[in-house]
Design an enzyme around this catalytic site. Structure first.
Site, short mmCIF file in Angstrom:
data_model
loop_
_atom_site.label_atom_id
_atom_site.label_comp_id
_atom_site.label_asym_id
_atom_site.label_seq_id
_atom_site.Cartn_x
_atom_site.Cartn_y
_atom_site.Cartn_z
N ARG A 50 0.85 -1.19 0.00
CA ARG A 50 0.00 0.00 0.00
C ARG A 50 0.88 1.23 0.00
O ARG A 50 1.07 1.88 1.03
CB ARG A 50 -0.88 0.01 1.25
CG ARG A 50 -1.89 -1.12 1.26
CD ARG A 50 -2.66 -1.10 2.56
NE ARG A 50 -3.51 -2.29 2.65
CZ ARG A 50 -3.98 -2.79 3.79
NH1 ARG A 50 -3.67 -2.20 4.94
NH2 ARG A 50 -4.74 -3.84 3.79
N ASP A 52 2.18 4.87 -0.07
CA ASP A 52 1.55 6.11 0.39
C ASP A 52 1.43 7.15 -0.72
O ASP A 52 2.04 7.01 -1.77
CB ASP A 52 2.38 6.72 1.53
CG ASP A 52 2.18 5.97 2.84
OD1 ASP A 52 1.06 5.51 3.10
OD2 ASP A 52 3.17 5.84 3.60
N TYR A 110 12.80 -1.55 -1.79
CA TYR A 110 12.51 -0.12 -1.92
C TYR A 110 13.81 0.63 -2.18
O TYR A 110 14.88 0.22 -1.72
CB TYR A 110 11.89 0.44 -0.63
CG TYR A 110 10.46 0.03 -0.41
CD1 TYR A 110 9.42 0.79 -0.95
CD2 TYR A 110 10.14 -1.10 0.33
CE1 TYR A 110 8.09 0.41 -0.75
CE2 TYR A 110 8.82 -1.47 0.54
CZ TYR A 110 7.80 -0.71 -0.01
OH TYR A 110 6.50 -1.08 0.19
N ARG A 205 11.11 5.51 5.04
CA ARG A 205 11.31 6.96 5.08
C ARG A 205 11.87 7.43 6.42
O ARG A 205 12.60 8.42 6.48
CB ARG A 205 10.00 7.66 4.74
CG ARG A 205 9.63 7.48 3.26
CD ARG A 205 8.16 7.73 2.99
NE ARG A 205 7.77 9.08 3.35
CZ ARG A 205 6.51 9.51 3.35
NH1 ARG A 205 5.52 8.68 3.01
NH2 ARG A 205 6.23 10.74 3.68
#
Lengths: 253, 253
Positions: A50, A52, A110, A205
């Protein structure tokens, strides 16, 4: 009733994120609309991650079931003809009925990109975090990044107000390196790449915010492991902005 | 009265080109406005190359004269604070009063990018020409490109209705190669790069159109030299679109 595994790339900037929301355009929403037009009925897609609002994807994976007996190439063409150019279906492979994009994923990768020059180039501005000064110490950042590899409780790197049953996760690889800018040949981008079994909300992040503190010399590389062990959210860096983050790949058995 | 040599990068998509036009926003126009705000009076900038509408720059060079006694760093900051993020001043160096950005240039380098996959990636779409199929023969394109090196009459590769005193130009290097996509790691971009003393209007884009015909197998690599020698505009390929073209660098003595 063929089941498909779709691989998607998207520029996350114009979207509220992968998942359908009460307001705004989601990637899931427009992909479901394009599938409904192809299949002549409502179709639900399940994404592996999911992502962002504002987060990009080079290889998001989503699963869906269709009524029509179509092949993968037809699915790719039909969806890309309806989707905006910011969202592209790269692959559509027929899979077993039991395939679940989220639960069957064995690893996700990522990538986070940091533009570390005073002047932000016109071609990279939507896909980086601009940290103009000082020059980041990528070697120290890489040492800090590597100290996160392995099975750990990542509670310290979790978004506030995002309780989950377990905050333990396995990180297979966590590295910082320098990448040449695609176009601006005298410029380079500081890249953080992480591959793991799964991630807590905002974990990548929050790690990046902490690594940038290390790169700026605000805290030593060794401290990141201590922050991890402390489980103390107040000791980690700021959450890095969404624009620099890419879901690169999702792996399956 | 300091004279400055400015180096600029810009995303050409939103502009009518470098040069001021009766209608629309030009890069020259907004740079002159930003300079006027800094200098408190009208300032004229002279660009090394009049890039067309939609053509990008990684290293356009422009010259200007200021009234205020400012240093290069102040010029960079003041201009970037006023310019849109699509236009960035990378360098501002004080130069001799006699400096002329266009007449003093000894060479210019242009790069042209071709996306040769069926699905156009969301991050590259504004900076490539999309040639989906067939896979281009980059080796044949490179052989054809190299046959243009040297001093030649490039009349065949000139925009129609663009008469100039002489159509002879010197091309120092003319090459085709494969570049990895910045982000989409399993994708690559076919790149044409050319460095020369000067170029006729649309010359690079007309060469690219012809090279793509070679890459598609529509004409042999050797034919490009024949087209050049014939001087016949009707024998060259279509003019490749502006979006794939970059002014990379301008050289001076």
């Amino acid at each position: 009733m063929p089941h498909f595994k779709l691989t998607l790339a998207y520029d996350g900037a114009p979207f509220v994120g992968w998942q359908r929301q009460a307001e705004g355009t989601s990637i899931q929403g427009i992909v479901e609309e394009a599938l409904a037009a192809l299949d002549g009925r409502e179709v639900v897609v399940t994404g592996a991650s999911r992502t962002d609002a504002g987060v990009h994807a080079l290889g998001q994976v989503a699963g869906c079931e269709l009524n029509r007996d179509v092949d993968g190439h037809t699915v790719i063409r039909a969806l890309n003809a309806r989707l905006p150019p910011t969202v592209r279906v790269l692959q559509a492979i027929e899979v077993a009925r039991s395939f679940h994009a989220r639960f069957d994923a064995t690893a996700k990768t990522y990538r986070y990109r940091i533009w570390n020059h005073e002047v932000l180039g016109p071609f990279e501005r939507a896909t980086v975090w601009h940290v103009p000064v000082p020059p980041l110490d990528a070697t120290a950042m890489d040492a800090a990044a590597r100290s996160l590899e392995g099975r750990h409780d990542f509670a310290a790197f979790q978004a506030t107000g995002a309780p989950t049953a377990s905050t333990e996760r396995v990180v297979f690889a966590s590295r910082v390196f320098i990448e040449a800018s695609r176009l601006e040949s005298d410029r380079s981008v500081v890249v953080y790449e992480v591959r793991g079994e799964g991630f807590l909300r905002h974990m990548v992040r929050t790690i990046v915010g902490t690594l940038v503190d290390v790169g700026r010399g605000r805290q030593p590389a060794e401290s990141v492991r201590e922050v991890l062990q402390s489980g103390d959210r107040s000791r980690v860096g700021r959450t890095a902005p969404a624009a620099g983050l890419f879901l690169v790949r999702v792996d399956y058995e």
